[in-house]
Scaffold this motif. Sequence first.
Motif, mmCIF file in Angstrom:
data_model
loop_
_atom_site.group_PDB
_atom_site.id
_atom_site.type_symbol
_atom_site.label_atom_id
_atom_site.label_comp_id
_atom_site.label_asym_id
_atom_site.label_seq_id
_atom_site.Cartn_x
_atom_site.Cartn_y
_atom_site.Cartn_z
ATOM 1 N N PRO A 30 0.805 -1.229 0.000
ATOM 2 C CA PRO A 30 0.000 0.000 0.000
ATOM 3 C C PRO A 30 0.835 1.275 0.000
ATOM 4 C CG PRO A 30 0.102 -0.868 2.218
ATOM 5 C CD PRO A 30 0.885 -1.822 1.346
ATOM 6 N N GLN A 31 2.163 1.157 0.008
ATOM 7 C CA GLN A 31 3.006 2.344 0.118
ATOM 8 C C GLN A 31 3.364 2.937 -1.245
ATOM 9 O OE1 GLN A 31 3.879 -0.546 1.661
ATOM 10 N NE2 GLN A 31 3.538 -0.116 3.829
ATOM 11 N N TRP A 32 2.366 3.152 -2.090
ATOM 12 C CA TRP A 32 2.641 3.816 -3.357
ATOM 13 C C TRP A 32 2.903 5.300 -3.121
ATOM 14 C CZ3 TRP A 32 1.818 2.377 -8.821
ATOM 15 C CH2 TRP A 32 1.857 0.993 -9.005
ATOM 16 N N LEU A 33 2.052 5.913 -2.332
ATOM 17 C CA LEU A 33 2.208 7.322 -1.972
ATOM 18 C C LEU A 33 2.049 7.450 -0.462
ATOM 19 C CD1 LEU A 33 0.096 9.046 -4.788
ATOM 20 C CD2 LEU A 33 2.570 8.763 -4.725
ATOM 21 N N THR A 34 2.812 8.335 0.128
ATOM 22 C CA THR A 34 2.741 8.564 1.574
ATOM 23 C C THR A 34 2.518 10.059 1.837
ATOM 24 O OG1 THR A 34 5.136 8.856 1.767
ATOM 25 C CG2 THR A 34 4.269 6.630 2.050
ATOM 26 N N MET A 35 1.893 10.342 2.972
ATOM 27 C CA MET A 35 1.627 11.724 3.341
ATOM 28 C C MET A 35 1.634 11.841 4.859
ATOM 29 S SD MET A 35 -1.648 14.158 2.400
ATOM 30 C CE MET A 35 -2.799 13.011 3.183
ATOM 31 N N SER A 36 2.310 12.847 5.345
ATOM 32 C CA SER A 36 2.327 13.161 6.775
ATOM 33 C C SER A 36 1.947 14.622 6.946
ATOM 34 C CB SER A 36 3.707 12.889 7.376
ATOM 35 O OG SER A 36 4.688 13.656 6.717
ATOM 36 N N THR A 37 1.230 14.930 8.006
ATOM 37 C CA THR A 37 0.740 16.278 8.255
ATOM 38 C C THR A 37 1.368 16.837 9.516
ATOM 39 O OG1 THR A 37 -1.145 15.483 9.540
ATOM 40 C CG2 THR A 37 -1.450 15.700 7.158
ATOM 41 N N ALA A 38 1.504 18.156 9.525
ATOM 42 C CA ALA A 38 2.048 18.826 10.708
ATOM 43 C C ALA A 38 1.024 18.893 11.836
ATOM 44 C CB ALA A 38 2.510 20.239 10.350
ATOM 45 N N VAL A 156 0.194 25.051 3.519
ATOM 46 C CA VAL A 156 -0.223 24.338 4.724
ATOM 47 C C VAL A 156 -0.932 23.027 4.402
ATOM 48 C CG1 VAL A 156 -0.382 26.447 6.088
ATOM 49 C CG2 VAL A 156 -2.372 25.664 4.769
ATOM 50 N N VAL A 157 -1.341 22.858 3.156
ATOM 51 C CA VAL A 157 -2.036 21.630 2.761
ATOM 52 C C VAL A 157 -1.013 20.518 2.563
ATOM 53 C CG1 VAL A 157 -3.502 20.554 1.014
ATOM 54 C CG2 VAL A 157 -3.880 22.937 1.671
ATOM 55 N N PRO A 158 -1.195 19.379 3.202
ATOM 56 C CA PRO A 158 -0.230 18.273 3.029
ATOM 57 C C PRO A 158 -0.272 17.717 1.612
ATOM 58 C CG PRO A 158 -2.133 17.542 4.280
ATOM 59 C CD PRO A 158 -2.278 19.030 4.145
ATOM 60 N N ARG A 159 0.848 17.169 1.193
ATOM 61 C CA ARG A 159 0.979 16.653 -0.168
ATOM 62 C C ARG A 159 1.491 15.216 -0.135
ATOM 63 N NH1 ARG A 159 2.106 22.052 -0.274
ATOM 64 N NH2 ARG A 159 1.425 23.261 -2.101
ATOM 65 N N TRP A 160 1.104 14.476 -1.174
ATOM 66 C CA TRP A 160 1.565 13.104 -1.300
ATOM 67 C C TRP A 160 3.006 13.076 -1.767
ATOM 68 C CZ3 TRP A 160 -1.178 9.390 0.807
ATOM 69 C CH2 TRP A 160 -2.567 9.524 0.915
ATOM 70 N N GLU A 161 3.764 12.142 -1.240
ATOM 71 C CA GLU A 161 5.160 11.952 -1.628
ATOM 72 C C GLU A 161 5.391 10.504 -2.044
ATOM 73 O OE1 GLU A 161 7.771 13.254 1.422
ATOM 74 O OE2 GLU A 161 6.776 15.190 1.700
ATOM 75 N N PHE A 162 6.575 10.234 -2.588
ATOM 76 C CA PHE A 162 6.896 8.892 -3.082
ATOM 77 C C PHE A 162 6.915 7.896 -1.921
ATOM 78 C CE2 PHE A 162 9.549 10.593 -6.891
ATOM 79 C CZ PHE A 162 8.378 11.098 -7.441
ATOM 80 N N GLY A 163 6.311 6.733 -2.154
ATOM 81 C CA GLY A 163 6.358 5.644 -1.197
ATOM 82 C C GLY A 163 7.358 4.578 -1.602
#
Length: 218
Positions: A30-38, A156-163
């Motif tokens: 499931p780690q195609w894209l990852t996202m973390s928020t502040a 401020v909007v979180p974005r998807w990154e490479f997984g």
Amino acid sequence: MDTCTCVLELLGMLVYVGAWLCTLATTILPQWLTMSTALLPVESYELGLWETCVVQDVGGMECRAYDSLLGLSSDLKLARILMCTSLAVGLLGILVAIPGLYLVNSCKEHGYRTKRTLTIIGGVLGIVSGVLCLIPVSYMAHLAVIHFFDDNVPDVVPRWEFGDALFCGWAGGFLLIVAGLLLVTSCLCSQVEPQPVLQQRYQVMSTEISFRKRSEYV
């Protein structure tokens, strides 16, 4: 059959199987894209082809499959189709190439040319499988880059990154192409069809007898 050809065939099949397993892992992970928020630093989100997951820093992980196939975006649908097609073509290439290996005794009654044809077909299928794997992986990465650097989206909007699955998919697709090229190269290195030892001895004896007869006639 020379040693170089056997080494290329064995190396190609080992890389072939390893690359196919890598592609299978890419499809499942499931780690195609990852996202973390502040706002929630203790949680991160993961997006895959079949499910989305929430990962907590304490070690917990909760995944949920997509509710409806029709509700999926066109990007995920295309990635699913291409990855499943890549797996099917790659598995077919492995099954076709194995009987064509010189060290495998099957299909020898049909001649060496038939075995070489099977190996070439298996190699070509491996190349096609690698290309089919690289297309959805690279496309999803392209979309992530476009959305990440989109100026219309506030910072401020979180974005998807490479997984991790994207890097695994790139490795699997590249290795599938390499495996296919190794199998095709092994066949191109052995253009002459090997002859049985007895047949070679008979040809040598026939040549010597004919040469002696010509010498006696002269």
